[in-house]
Design a protein around this motif. Structure first.
Motif, PDB file in Angstrom:
ATOM      1  N   ARG A  97     -35.452  -0.269   3.245  1.00  0.00           N
ATOM      2  CA  ARG A  97     -36.645  -0.914   2.902  1.00  0.00           C
ATOM      3  C   ARG A  97     -37.632   0.342   2.548  1.00  0.00           C
ATOM      4  NH1 ARG A  97     -37.846  -6.370   6.235  1.00  0.00           N
ATOM      5  NH2 ARG A  97     -36.057  -7.613   5.529  1.00  0.00           N
ATOM      6  N   GLY A  98     -38.608   0.226   1.692  1.00  0.00           N
ATOM      7  CA  GLY A  98     -39.549   1.239   1.546  1.00  0.00           C
ATOM      8  C   GLY A  98     -40.596   0.810   0.456  1.00  0.00           C
ATOM      9  N   VAL A  99     -41.548   1.597   0.083  1.00  0.00           N
ATOM     10  CA  VAL A  99     -42.665   1.301  -0.683  1.00  0.00           C
ATOM     11  C   VAL A  99     -42.155   1.887  -1.979  1.00  0.00           C
ATOM     12  CG1 VAL A  99     -45.198   1.679  -1.243  1.00  0.00           C
ATOM     13  CG2 VAL A  99     -44.471   1.619   1.185  1.00  0.00           C
ATOM     14  N   ALA A 100     -42.105   0.624  -2.825  1.00  0.00           N
ATOM     15  CA  ALA A 100     -41.614   0.938  -4.133  1.00  0.00           C
ATOM     16  C   ALA A 100     -42.623   1.269  -5.311  1.00  0.00           C
ATOM     17  CB  ALA A 100     -40.831  -0.078  -4.825  1.00  0.00           C
ATOM     18  N   VAL A 101     -43.946   0.595  -5.341  1.00  0.00           N
ATOM     19  CA  VAL A 101     -45.034   0.774  -6.255  1.00  0.00           C
ATOM     20  C   VAL A 101     -46.286   1.011  -5.444  1.00  0.00           C
ATOM     21  CG1 VAL A 101     -44.074  -0.437  -8.074  1.00  0.00           C
ATOM     22  CG2 VAL A 101     -45.518  -1.526  -6.188  1.00  0.00           C
ATOM     23  N   GLU A 102     -47.334   1.779  -5.998  1.00  0.00           N
ATOM     24  CA  GLU A 102     -48.583   2.024  -5.335  1.00  0.00           C
ATOM     25  C   GLU A 102     -49.141   0.738  -5.186  1.00  0.00           C
ATOM     26  OE1 GLU A 102     -50.265   4.781  -7.989  1.00  0.00           O
ATOM     27  OE2 GLU A 102     -48.887   6.623  -7.526  1.00  0.00           O
ATOM     28  N   GLY A 103     -49.961   0.661  -4.120  1.00  0.00           N
ATOM     29  CA  GLY A 103     -51.054  -0.573  -3.989  1.00  0.00           C
ATOM     30  C   GLY A 103     -51.327  -0.765  -2.316  1.00  0.00           C
ATOM     31  N   GLU A 104     -50.627  -0.195  -1.611  1.00  0.00           N
ATOM     32  CA  GLU A 104     -51.040  -0.147  -0.134  1.00  0.00           C
ATOM     33  C   GLU A 104     -51.805   0.973   0.220  1.00  0.00           C
ATOM     34  OE1 GLU A 104     -47.663  -1.711   2.699  1.00  0.00           O
ATOM     35  OE2 GLU A 104     -46.469  -1.595   0.990  1.00  0.00           O
ATOM     36  N   LYS A 105     -52.779   0.546   1.153  1.00  0.00           N
ATOM     37  CA  LYS A 105     -53.729   1.688   1.506  1.00  0.00           C
ATOM     38  C   LYS A 105     -53.099   2.405   2.766  1.00  0.00           C
ATOM     39  CE  LYS A 105     -58.188   2.434   3.583  1.00  0.00           C
ATOM     40  NZ  LYS A 105     -59.403   1.690   3.961  1.00  0.00           N
ATOM     41  N   GLY A 106     -52.900   3.561   2.590  1.00  0.00           N
ATOM     42  CA  GLY A 106     -52.405   4.723   3.463  1.00  0.00           C
ATOM     43  C   GLY A 106     -50.935   4.598   3.435  1.00  0.00           C
ATOM     44  N   ILE A 141     -24.695  -5.406  -3.442  1.00  0.00           N
ATOM     45  CA  ILE A 141     -25.932  -4.994  -3.069  1.00  0.00           C
ATOM     46  C   ILE A 141     -27.031  -5.939  -3.634  1.00  0.00           C
ATOM     47  CG2 ILE A 141     -27.481  -3.217  -3.174  1.00  0.00           C
ATOM     48  CD1 ILE A 141     -25.357  -1.275  -3.341  1.00  0.00           C
ATOM     49  N   MET A 142     -27.825  -6.488  -2.846  1.00  0.00           N
ATOM     50  CA  MET A 142     -28.984  -7.228  -3.222  1.00  0.00           C
ATOM     51  C   MET A 142     -30.328  -6.256  -3.018  1.00  0.00           C
ATOM     52  SD  MET A 142     -30.547  -9.955  -4.015  1.00  0.00           S
ATOM     53  CE  MET A 142     -31.866 -10.904  -3.889  1.00  0.00           C
ATOM     54  N   MET A 143     -31.055  -6.264  -4.047  1.00  0.00           N
ATOM     55  CA  MET A 143     -32.241  -5.537  -4.041  1.00  0.00           C
ATOM     56  C   MET A 143     -33.497  -6.593  -3.702  1.00  0.00           C
ATOM     57  SD  MET A 143     -33.994  -3.080  -7.033  1.00  0.00           S
ATOM     58  CE  MET A 143     -32.462  -2.005  -7.052  1.00  0.00           C
ATOM     59  N   THR A 144     -33.953  -6.403  -2.454  1.00  0.00           N
ATOM     60  CA  THR A 144     -35.078  -7.091  -1.941  1.00  0.00           C
ATOM     61  C   THR A 144     -35.819  -6.718  -0.812  1.00  0.00           C
ATOM     62  OG1 THR A 144     -35.497  -9.350  -1.286  1.00  0.00           O
ATOM     63  CG2 THR A 144     -33.680  -8.491  -0.648  1.00  0.00           C
ATOM     64  N   ALA A 145     -37.009  -6.947  -0.645  1.00  0.00           N
ATOM     65  CA  ALA A 145     -37.601  -6.630   0.740  1.00  0.00           C
ATOM     66  C   ALA A 145     -38.239  -7.893   1.417  1.00  0.00           C
ATOM     67  CB  ALA A 145     -38.868  -5.739   0.427  1.00  0.00           C
ATOM     68  N   SER A 146     -37.216  -9.010   1.352  1.00  0.00           N
ATOM     69  CA  SER A 146     -37.619 -10.089   1.797  1.00  0.00           C
ATOM     70  C   SER A 146     -39.069 -10.517   1.465  1.00  0.00           C
ATOM     71  CB  SER A 146     -37.091 -10.204   3.368  1.00  0.00           C
ATOM     72  OG  SER A 146     -37.381 -11.469   4.041  1.00  0.00           O
ATOM     73  N   LEU A 178     -32.803  -2.538  -0.117  1.00  0.00           N
ATOM     74  CA  LEU A 178     -31.304  -3.068  -0.497  1.00  0.00           C
ATOM     75  C   LEU A 178     -30.453  -3.679   0.788  1.00  0.00           C
ATOM     76  CD1 LEU A 178     -30.591   0.511  -1.890  1.00  0.00           C
ATOM     77  CD2 LEU A 178     -31.083  -1.371  -3.399  1.00  0.00           C
ATOM     78  N   LYS A 179     -29.835  -4.691   0.536  1.00  0.00           N
ATOM     79  CA  LYS A 179     -29.230  -5.096   1.492  1.00  0.00           C
ATOM     80  C   LYS A 179     -27.518  -5.022   0.995  1.00  0.00           C
ATOM     81  CE  LYS A 179     -32.605  -8.645   3.447  1.00  0.00           C
ATOM     82  NZ  LYS A 179     -32.746  -9.806   3.680  1.00  0.00           N
ATOM     83  N   PHE A 180     -26.858  -4.796   2.025  1.00  0.00           N
ATOM     84  CA  PHE A 180     -25.508  -4.529   1.558  1.00  0.00           C
ATOM     85  C   PHE A 180     -24.290  -5.385   2.205  1.00  0.00           C
ATOM     86  CE2 PHE A 180     -27.860  -0.308   2.241  1.00  0.00           C
ATOM     87  CZ  PHE A 180     -27.948   0.177   0.978  1.00  0.00           C
ATOM     88  N   PHE A 181     -23.201  -5.597   1.383  1.00  0.00           N
ATOM     89  CA  PHE A 181     -22.421  -6.499   1.704  1.00  0.00           C
ATOM     90  C   PHE A 181     -20.772  -6.149   1.227  1.00  0.00           C
ATOM     91  CE2 PHE A 181     -25.970  -9.204   1.067  1.00  0.00           C
ATOM     92  CZ  PHE A 181     -26.112  -9.834   2.256  1.00  0.00           C
TER      93      PHE A 181
END
Length: 615
Positions: free
Chosen positions: A76-85, A177-182, A191-194
């Motif tokens: 998991r990670g930050v994929a687009v800008e918009g979160e302070k800090g 592979i599922m691309m999601t951050a729930s 990414l979730k892996f199976f």
């Protein structure tokens, strides 16, 4: 339709005229158009160079960029800008490297089962509607292609469907592979892996990220510009919906209308603008249900209405209002990728957390009397009584849905029949369904029970199955932020948790005793397996039962190191008034301050609750 019969058009990374040294990722396939509301920010631009640079010296910091993306058994990670800090760290370049490393890992695993014989690895890829999905998908396709994998693009999908694509014919992919951050904000992705064996474990994902880190750090060109093997588009979600419909029809076996067993039932679905809308039109509607009044079915990666999370109060309140307004028999709430769910009964009572576990336990224990049920260690003492009163056994285990599921798998291997594994967050898995945490399948089980009750002449709703579950008098969750560099947070968190254990063992916290469950070889506060094949520890945690001055158990406290954020989660429950505040004061004064650990912790939440008894 066979998976190989729908080749997609060629997908490349088109390099347009942007400032020197920067290029913007543009998806050439019209399936993923960028609308005016989905324009990618500069954070999704990547550096481009014609030099491969594979022999460059590996830079530790470059490697850390990838390793820090591991989040237990996910990425998991930050994929687009918009979160302070928060800076963007899940880039197409990072996903490219992880995809290649995953493809190589799967190939090595398959070759190991075939005596070293080279195999073509077939990998399916799905995604939720997040705005970063299209650009990151191209990076993922490129990485998998570089590893020599045949890639099958499922488009908008759910996490459970990704796994099911590895076991349902005629698809039977080697991995997915599922691309999601729930339920996380629109700015995040992951990414979730199976494989056919299920979701990957934390050690397996760590190995994949280690390999990806080396690739990433040694590349001058961070992202490939050409896919060696073009993805094929497959419509797996319709096959998955068919699978769910057939399961309902067979298990209800309606004597009057077999093909429409939900005729006469009103069911509200709140998909939270995630991937769960299919459940309304491809499952419920086709089985005869009335779904008028359902909410937020259109996928929208900005999640404009509420957090797509069955634990979210707004999500539950909106669903409750829709159930009551439409006089519905059931309300359903999905998270973004549909591996979690919650429900609302016909009286408008939310059923999530302990209540959802109790509901599923009631259903499963009818089918499998005396089975063991595994939950995380944040569940109430009342839930344990609920399960044991119905003949079941309750195994308290580590927090983390992968931990809970893996424990159930292990118990079954050790000869202890375990049919249900559930975490309080709504993740739930059944032995009968590949030990897969599938929110849609959980709802299907609840719907089947609801119809069966009606056929048996009962006028009670599904909520009647949990009406005798006692609520804890007090329940609180607090957070202790770790004040240090992110790369040291995990180590510091472990130190705090282990110090908590030592204080209890040395008798420094009066009335505190490490909790344990010896029936299934879980000991030492739900942290250490004492059997012959202990599961690896991904995050340290302990649960302590707390007694009042008379020696009677009055509650419990659970400390755990977060694998998502640099903090420690503190959960408390009490059966006496003021019990949670009393435990919090002891935690603050007799442990954190006395030990000196408070010096590198932000204990403002603990301070406030210890003083005022409210947050």
């Amino acid at each position: 339709m066979a998976a190989s019969s729908s080749p997609a058009s060629s997908q490349t990374l088109n390099l347009h005229s942007f400032p020197k040294g920067k290029r913007r990722l543009v998806h050439s396939n019209a399936r993923f158009p960028f609308s005016s509301t989905n324009k990618l920010p500069p954070s999704l631009w990547v550096s481009y160079s014609t030099a491969a640079g594979f022999n460059e010296v590996v830079v530790d910091e470059e490697m850390e960029k990838i390793k820090r993306l591991q989040n237990g058994s996910d990425v998991r990670g930050v994929a687009v800008e918009g979160e302070k800090g928060r800076t963007v760290d899940l880039t197409p370049a990072a996903v490219d490297a992880i995809g290649e490393s995953f493809g190589e890992w799967v190939a090595a695993e398959l070759e190991g089962t075939k005596g070293g014989e080279a195999v073509l690895v077939r990998v399916s890829v799905g995604r939720d509607p997040r705005i970063s999905g299209p650009a990151l998908s191209v990076g993922l396709f490129a990485g998998l292609g570089r590893a020599g994998c045949a890639v099958f693009d499922m488009g908008l999908a759910t996490t459970p469907a990704c796994f099911m694509s590895t076991v349902l014919p005629p698809f039977l992919y080697d991995a997915s592979i599922m691309m999601t951050a729930s339920h996380l904000p629109y700015t995040r992705n992951g990414l979730k892996f199976f494989t056919k064996k299920g979701g990957l474990t934390s050690p397996q994902v760590e190995k994949i990220c280690d390999g990806a880190a080396r690739k990433y750090a040694n590349r001058a060109a961070k992202v490939s510009t050409l896919l060696r093997i073009q993805p094929a588009r497959v419509h797996f979600m319709s096959a998955y919906a068919d699978h769910l419909r057939e399961f309902i029809k067979q298990n209800v076996d309606h004597p009057l209308h077999y093909d429409t067993p939900l005729q006469g039932f009103k069911i509200i679905v709140n998909a939270g603008n995630g991937s769960g809308g299919f459940f309304t039109w491809d499952v419920l509607d086709k089985l005869g249900a009335d779904t008028f009044g359902s909410l937020n079915l259109t996928p929208d990666g900005m999640f404009p209405n509420h957090i797509p999370n069955p634990e979210d109060k707004k999500a539950m309140e909106l669903t409750r209002a829709a159930v009551l307004k439409n006089n519905a028999d059931l309300g359903v709430v999905f998270d973004t990728d549909v591996d979690r769910s919650g429900v609302v009964d016909r009286e408008g009572n939310p059923i999530n957390g302990d209540k959802l576990i109790a509901l599923m336990s009631s259903i499963v224990l009818k089918e499998h009397p005396s089975t063991t049920i595994v939950t995380d260690a944040r569940t109430s003492m009342a839930l344990t009584r609920f399960i044991t009163d119905r003949g079941g056994l309750h195994c308290l285990y580590r927090v983390g849905y992968r931990n809970v599921i893996d424990k159930g798998v292990q118990l079954n291997k050790d000869g202890i029949e375990t049919h249900l594994m559930m975490e309080t967050s709504g993740h739930g898995a059944l032995k009968e369904n590949y030990f897969l945490d599938d929110g849609a399948y959980m709802v299907v089980k609840i719907i089947i029970e609801m119809v069966r009750m009606k056929l048996q002449g009962s006028n009670k709703g599904i909520g009647s199955l949990v009406e005798d579950l006692e609520e804890p008098l007090e329940a609180v969750e607090l957070r202790i932020n770790i004040v240090t560099e992110p790369k040291y947070a995990k180590t510091k968190g472990s130190e705090v948790i282990e110090a908590f254990r030592s204080y209890i063992e040395e008798g420094k916290l009066e009335g505190f005793e490490l909790d344990s469950c010896g029936d299934c070889w879980v000991s030492e506060g739900c942290l250490v397996d004492s059997n012959d094949s202990p599961l690896p520890v991904d995050a340290h945690m302990y649960r302590a039962k707390v007694s009042d001055p008379r020696g009677e158990e009055s509650g419990w406290i659970h400390l755990r190191q977060s694998i998502h954020n640099p903090n420690i989660a503190v959960n408390l429950q009490s059966t006496i008034p003021g019990g949670c505040q009393s435990m919090t004061k002891a935690l603050r004064d007799k442990f954190l301050v006395d030990s000196g650990l408070h010096k590198f912790l932000d204990i403002s939440q603990i301070d406030k609750y210890a003083r005022e008894g409210k947050i």
